[in-house]
Design an enzyme around this catalytic site. Structure first.
Site, PDB file in Angstrom:
ATOM      1  CG  HIS A  17      55.698  58.640  31.258  1.00  0.00           C
ATOM      2  ND1 HIS A  17      56.313  58.031  31.857  1.00  0.00           N
ATOM      3  CD2 HIS A  17      55.828  59.891  31.647  1.00  0.00           C
ATOM      4  CE1 HIS A  17      57.284  58.630  32.445  1.00  0.00           C
ATOM      5  NE2 HIS A  17      56.979  59.909  32.321  1.00  0.00           N
ATOM      6  CG  HIS A  19      55.303  64.270  34.077  1.00  0.00           C
ATOM      7  ND1 HIS A  19      55.209  63.769  35.252  1.00  0.00           N
ATOM      8  CD2 HIS A  19      56.095  63.564  33.101  1.00  0.00           C
ATOM      9  CE1 HIS A  19      56.227  62.868  35.227  1.00  0.00           C
ATOM     10  NE2 HIS A  19      56.587  62.686  33.978  1.00  0.00           N
ATOM     11  CB  SER A  99      49.536  66.437  38.046  1.00  0.00           C
ATOM     12  OG  SER A  99      50.161  67.654  38.308  1.00  0.00           O
ATOM     13  CB  THR A 100      53.777  66.738  41.726  1.00  0.00           C
ATOM     14  OG1 THR A 100      54.571  66.462  40.427  1.00  0.00           O
ATOM     15  CG2 THR A 100      54.616  66.643  43.044  1.00  0.00           C
ATOM     16  CD  GLU A 204      64.075  61.127  33.522  1.00  0.00           C
ATOM     17  OE1 GLU A 204      63.540  60.800  34.445  1.00  0.00           O
ATOM     18  OE2 GLU A 204      63.623  61.848  32.536  1.00  0.00           O
TER      19      GLU A 204
HETATM   20  C1  LIG Z   1      61.942  64.933  31.374  1.00  0.00           C
HETATM   21  N1  LIG Z   1      61.770  63.971  32.484  1.00  0.00           N
HETATM   22  C2  LIG Z   1      61.266  63.722  33.602  1.00  0.00           C
HETATM   23  N2  LIG Z   1      61.949  63.019  34.548  1.00  0.00           N
HETATM   24  C3  LIG Z   1      61.382  63.012  35.726  1.00  0.00           C
HETATM   25  N3  LIG Z   1      60.356  63.664  36.201  1.00  0.00           N
HETATM   26  C4  LIG Z   1      59.521  64.547  35.460  1.00  0.00           C
HETATM   27  C5  LIG Z   1      60.169  64.563  33.793  1.00  0.00           C
HETATM   28  N4  LIG Z   1      59.057  65.464  33.249  1.00  0.00           N
HETATM   29  C6  LIG Z   1      58.374  66.028  33.875  1.00  0.00           C
HETATM   30  N5  LIG Z   1      58.642  65.206  35.398  1.00  0.00           N
HETATM   31  C7  LIG Z   1      57.843  65.651  36.779  1.00  0.00           C
HETATM   32  O1  LIG Z   1      56.781  66.343  36.352  1.00  0.00           O
HETATM   33  C8  LIG Z   1      56.865  67.311  36.869  1.00  0.00           C
HETATM   34  C9  LIG Z   1      55.693  68.505  36.046  1.00  0.00           C
HETATM   35  O2  LIG Z   1      54.360  67.994  36.002  1.00  0.00           O
HETATM   36  P1  LIG Z   1      53.216  68.108  37.506  1.00  0.00           P
HETATM   37  O3  LIG Z   1      53.594  69.486  38.013  1.00  0.00           O
HETATM   38  O4  LIG Z   1      53.648  66.975  38.249  1.00  0.00           O
HETATM   39  O5  LIG Z   1      52.064  67.828  36.802  1.00  0.00           O
HETATM   40  C10 LIG Z   1      58.069  67.957  37.148  1.00  0.00           C
HETATM   41  O6  LIG Z   1      58.295  68.833  37.909  1.00  0.00           O
HETATM   42  C11 LIG Z   1      58.572  66.721  37.395  1.00  0.00           C
HETATM   43  O7  LIG Z   1      58.648  66.302  38.819  1.00  0.00           O
HETATM   44 ZN   LIG Z   2      58.243  61.407  32.874  1.00  0.00          ZN
END
Ligand SMILES: CNc1ncnc2c1ncn2[C@@H]1O[C@H](COP(=O)(O)O)[C@@H](O)[C@H]1O
Ligand SMILES: [Zn+2]
Length: 353
Positions: A17, A19, A99-100, A204
């Site tokens: 997990h 991002h 990643s988005t 969450e």
């Molecule tokens: C802290 N808890 C969390 N809860 C929900 N979504 C989260 C997150 N932490 C990160 N993201 C998701 O990941 C994106 C950034 O990475 P990417 O641009 O996708 O690589 C955030 O904009 C959100 O959509």
């Molecule tokens: Zn997350």
């Protein structure tokens, strides 16, 4: 034993997990800030330091700042290769990055080229011999609604077929207080039917009972956080039963939850509840850059908070292999690696414990 940081560092680990844009280190952030001085962005705007807490809302403001700094293919390539190498240096042997995909009109970035660039970074690291197996989950930001979710799933399907097994699934994430998971069900269902694995952020924040129930019906292959699923946190026994019956692993992000204030303290973290049930739990970082952590520290934190001895910590990292989205062959390779490394690492750690 708690001071034995080396054991946690040497421990072979699986990260499921992470991002991408939340995982950017201080060093990489420095390079990005230097590339875009006109944005006047400072480090304090992109990370939450030791002892600091923010509301979840404030965390999502941080992502907006980072997204301004990462808006070209060149940026994404650098960020992804740096992040992969940092995880490898922390002895992460298998990593699922998520990643988005974004489009940025002013730089010509498209969702497609976004995903292509992440895949290129993974391949570059592989070619350089970096000792880590990396896979990619295409993320759906819940805020963007049903249509974008469906478009994202279609893109992920294409890449699942064309990336030689690198794209393995879908992540559902984004600000949990925004949007309705219900409208995303058709996209998620389609992803599932086409063979993409599902890792879904669930419960969450409080009051997502109904949504969690619908998402659990899919069912997902893994649950992100799941903080408020169990009855002591306002969830319900039937939600717990469903997760337990399906043995759906929970991705546990201790520092993220405490710094983002969805959990009041480490000792009150829901890992305690699920771990005691014997439910599969995988220790993860979530956003190692934003929350200033790494996977070794997260394992150490779990051990010191819940009194886990080295053999229990070892078992946690070993069981994480069962929860990966790559196929059986990869699992076998990883299990072999863990078996080879075990004697040397555990003997030393037990002596110090
Ligand atoms: C802290 N808890 C969390 N809860 C929900 N979504 C989260 C997150 N932490 C990160 N993201 C998701 O990941 C994106 C950034 O990475 P990417 O641009 O996708 O690589 C955030 O904009 C959100 O959509
Ligand atoms: Zn997350």
């Amino acid at each position: 034993m708690d001071d034995n940081a080396e054991f946690y560092k040497d421990l072979p680990k699986v990260e499921l997990h992470a991002h991408l844009n939340g995982s950017v280190s201080v060093q990489t952030m420095e390079k990005l800030i230097r590339r875009k001085p006109h944005l006047n962005i400072e480090h304090s705007m992109t990370a939450i330091g030791k002892g600091q807490r923010r509301t979840l809302d404030e965390c999502f403001e941080v992502f907006k700042v980072i997204h301004k700094l990462v808006d070209t293919e060149e940026d994404i390539l650098m960020v992804a290769t740096d992040v992969i190498k940092e995880f490898a240096a922390d002895n992460v042997k298998y990593l699922e990055l998520r990643s988005t995909p974004r489009e940025e009109n002013h730089t010509g970035l498209t969702k497609k080229s976004y995903i292509e660039t992440v895949i290129e970074a993974i391949q570059q690291c592989k070619n350089e011999g970096v000792d880590i197996d990396v896979r990619f989950l295409v993320a759906i930001d819940r805020r963007n609604g049903a249509e974008v979710a469906m478009e994202t799933v279609k893109l992920a399907e294409e890449f699942m077929l064309s990336s030689g097994g690198l794209v393995v699934g879908i992540d559902l994430s984004g600000d949990p207080t925004v949007g309705d998971g219900r409208c995303l069900l058709p996209a998620l269902q389609r992803a599932r039917n086409s063979g993409l694995k599902l890792s879904l952020h669930m419960s969450e924040v409080p009051s997502q009972l109904e949504e969690s129930e619908l998402l659990l019906n899919l069912p997902p292959d893994r649950i992100g956080h799941g903080t408020f699923l169990h009855p002591e946190m306002g969830g319900s026994q039937s939600l717990v039963d469903r997760a337990v019956k399906g043995r759906i692993p929970l991705e546990i992000c201790l520092t993220s939850n405490v710094k983002g204030q969805t959990v009041p303290s480490y000792s009150q973290h829901h890992l305690r509840y699920w771990y005691q049930l014997g439910h599969p739990c995988v220790i993860c970082t979530d956003d190692k850059g934003v929350f200033c952590t790494d996977l070794s520290q997260e394992y150490q934190l779990a051990a010191s908070t819940f009194g886990l001895r080295p053999d229990a910590v070892w078992t946690l990292s070993e069981r994480a292999v069962d929860c990966i989205f790559a196929g059986d062959e990869v699992k076998q390779q990883l299990r072999q690696k863990w078996t080879e490394l075990k004697p040397g690492l555990l003997q030393g750690a037990e002596l110090q414990a």
